[in-house]
Design an enzyme around this catalytic site. Structure first.
Site, PDB file in Angstrom:
ATOM      1  N   GLY A  25       0.736  -1.109  -0.172  1.00 47.28           N
ATOM      2  CA  GLY A  25      -0.207   0.121  -0.047  1.00 47.28           C
ATOM      3  C   GLY A  25       0.738   1.091  -0.118  1.00 47.28           C
ATOM      4  CB  SER A  26       0.218   4.780   0.125  1.00 48.16           C
ATOM      5  OG  SER A  26      -0.511   4.696   1.431  1.00 48.16           O
ATOM      6  CD  GLU A  28       2.577  -0.768   3.414  1.00 48.53           C
ATOM      7  OE1 GLU A  28       2.534  -0.475   4.527  1.00 48.53           O
ATOM      8  OE2 GLU A  28       1.771  -0.845   2.484  1.00 48.53           O
ATOM      9  CD  GLU A  47      -3.556  -7.583   2.301  1.00 45.92           C
ATOM     10  OE1 GLU A  47      -3.143  -6.068   2.025  1.00 45.92           O
ATOM     11  OE2 GLU A  47      -4.563  -7.832   1.950  1.00 45.92           O
ATOM     12  CG  HIS A  70      -1.599  -1.095   3.070  1.00 46.37           C
ATOM     13  ND1 HIS A  70      -0.665   0.027   3.566  1.00 46.37           N
ATOM     14  CD2 HIS A  70      -2.829  -0.613   2.997  1.00 46.37           C
ATOM     15  CE1 HIS A  70      -1.645   1.088   3.326  1.00 46.37           C
ATOM     16  NE2 HIS A  70      -2.820   0.744   3.031  1.00 46.37           N
ATOM     17  CG  HIS A 280      -9.838 -30.747  15.759  1.00 48.44           C
ATOM     18  ND1 HIS A 280     -10.050 -31.301  14.557  1.00 48.44           N
ATOM     19  CD2 HIS A 280     -10.664 -29.781  15.820  1.00 48.44           C
ATOM     20  CE1 HIS A 280     -10.956 -30.293  13.798  1.00 48.44           C
ATOM     21  NE2 HIS A 280     -11.363 -29.451  14.656  1.00 48.44           N
ATOM     22  N   GLY A 400      -5.217 -25.403  10.770  1.00 49.40           N
ATOM     23  CA  GLY A 400      -6.607 -25.875  10.260  1.00 49.40           C
ATOM     24  C   GLY A 400      -7.206 -24.672   9.527  1.00 49.40           C
TER      25      GLY A 400
END
Length: 526
Positions: A25-26, A28, A47, A70, A280, A400
């Site tokens: 983004g800006s 970065e 992402e 970002h 689990h 998972g």
């Protein structure tokens, strides 16, 4: 005077973090300006896919990897995929952009308020430097924290810091080295050897760390030397032992009571490179049978501290396995032949049985293929049909969390261009990381994607039965055609309708990504 950016780039280059996965983004852009020629930026379109690709790359390469996120929005989008990286103990260095320093307090647009807190408690370490002068040191700490803890680390940097000049002390990070050794001392080693030697019927439980740390073949030698049966730890994300070896008993059930039942008749459970245990299904009972002792060896101090039962030694499993191999007498009995693969089951209705698909993969793809699997409802079929005898053959979302399979496979294939890679994903999970196909196409990643389409969330249907919820809504996903989606991202795709056509398609040579969609019958994980 050098800039923060220049010192940071030089440090990352010396540390080997020259492949950057990101979706910028800006905030970065100032960090990305002037990347040295040896750097490679791998763009992902979301992402979640970015982190999963980096996760696969880091696991397959065995090295920390830099991820460019970002601000708060990009970091938040990454959190779901980050759960898998944390559970797999993947050393990711997450570098996020922050608004300029004067804009953070007033909460200007794209300011990340309390950025380190956003990522906790998932990451092992998170920070935002107090001043620009501290950025190079903090970046070095992020890399070393990720490497030492084998857990993602997070650093938020205001974007005006990158152009700031730093004094001569900042360059001191360039020559830093931080290493870790974990060999048991003499008394600890003696106690462990005595425990194992005194056991009449020991059983080994091996975790994903065994494969991640390059101990696959050593684990085979240890099991054969001890003449001990072997279970893979529950919630398996890496295969630590050949699954058709005569001493392999399978993946330990992920419930307290059935895991206890698996240990019946054994006086010692030796757990290497795994937590105790990542259960689990809630199936309560005794942790261990009467008279059974458990000893855990792990380099993860947190896993040792939180275990509900047994003794723990926080040490390098490699050193412990080497110690046990030196002390245990050679076995008088050969291990015996590997177990044969049964004939695949066939489906009664339309579509192939998943076992037919996996049999085709086993027969048509090279023996050293690395599989990235995210088809949870076909778990039992997978282990019945596959014959995996090499390290680094199996990757699964460690926590998972869906969305690892496709992008994770892209990352594995980019890290290991010397090895065939196949993604085996269900139609439910594919949607979570589908944008990774674009990255695969752009980079001409040699990857085979086999997509099993059954039109439903099969694992959830199975869980509905376990939980007494047979009528939950939102479990069906009809009408999805991934061949058209893949082609839109630039990946050649085809729909195959029978086992013969699938085998023929798998046998075809390709130097880039491809997707094969197969309709399959609904099965259950176990």
């Amino acid at each position: 005077m050098p800039s923060v950016r220049r010192v940071a780039h030089a440090f990352l280059e010396r540390q080997g973090l020259t492949t950057v996965f990101g979706n910028p983004g800006s905030n970065e852009l100032p960090f990305l300006a002037g990347l040295p020629a040896g750097f490679r930026y791998v763009l992902g379109l979301h992402e979640g896919a970015v982190v999963a690709m980096a996760d696969g790359f880091a696991q397959a390469s065995g090295r920390p990897v830099l991820v460019n996120l970002h601000a708060a929005s990009g970091s938040g989008n990454a959190l779901g995929a980050l759960t898998n990286a944390v559970a797999a103990r993947t050393p990711l260095v997450l570098l996020a952009g922050q608004q300029v320093r004067p804009a953070v307090g007033p909460e200007a647009n794209l300011a990340s308020v309390d950025a380190p807190a956003l990522m906790k408690p998932l990451v092992g370490w998170a920070a935002e430097p107090a001043c620009a002068e501290d950025v190079p040191r903090a970046l070095a700490q992020a890399v070393f924290e990720a490497r030492l803890q084998r857990r993602p680390a997070y650093l938020s940097v205001p974007y005006d810091d990158w152009s700031a000049e730093v004094g001569e002390n900042a360059a001191a990070v360039l020559d830093r080295r931080v290493e870790r050794a974990g060999v048991p001392d003499q008394a600890q080693g003696r106690r462990l050897v005595e425990r194992v030697s005194a056991a009449r019927r020991p059983v080994l439980v091996l975790g994903g760390d065994i494969d991640a740390e390059g101990l696959f073949d050593d684990a085979v030698r240890l099991a054969e030397r001890l003449e001990a049966p072997v279970w893979a730890a529950p919630s398996l994300f890496r295969l630590p032992f050949p699954n058709r070896h005569p001493r392999f008993r399978g993946v330990l059930p992920a419930g307290i009571a059935p895991a206890c039942a698996a240990f019946e008749g054994h006086d010692l459970v030796l757990v290497l490179g795994a937590p105790v245990f990542r259960y689990h299904e809630h199936l309560p009972g005794r942790y261990l049978p009467e008279g059974t002792r458990l000893v855990q060896v792990t380099s993860d101090a947190s896993a040792a501290a939180r275990a509900p039962v047994g003794e723990a030694l926080v040490a390098d499993p490699a050193a412990v396995i080497a110690l046990l191999l030196r002390s245990a007498p050679a076995s008088a009995r050969p291990a015996g032949p590997y177990r044969p693969v049964p004939e695949p089951l066939t489906a009664e209705g339309p579509g192939l049985h998943p076992e037919q698909v996996f049999a085709a993969l086993r027969d048509a793809l090279p023996r050293d293929t690395a599989y990235v699997v995210e088809s949870t409802s076909t778990n039992a079929a997978w282990w019945r049909q596959m014959d995996l005898r090499r390290p680094g053959s199996y990757y699964f979302p460690a926590a998972g969390g869906l969305g690892f399979g496709l992008p994770g496979a892209v990352g594995v294939a980019m890290a290991r261009p010397d090895r065939p890679v196949a993604a085996v994903v269900g139609d439910g999970s594919a949607n979570y990381g589908i944008t990774a196909l674009w990255t695969a196409a752009r980079h001409r990643v040699p990857l085979t994607v086999v997509l099993l389409r059954n039109g439903t969330y099969g694992a959830l249907r199975w869980f509905g039965g376990l939980l007494g919820v047979p009528d939950a809504p939102g479990l069906d996903i009809p009408g999805l055609d991934f061949t058209r989606v893949a082609e839109g991202y630039g990946v050649p795709a085809r729909h195959v309708e029978d086992a013969g056509e699938l085998r023929a398609a798998l046998a075809e040579h390709t130097d880039g990504p491809r997707l094969l969609q197969v309709d399959t019958a609904l099965t259950t994980p176990s």
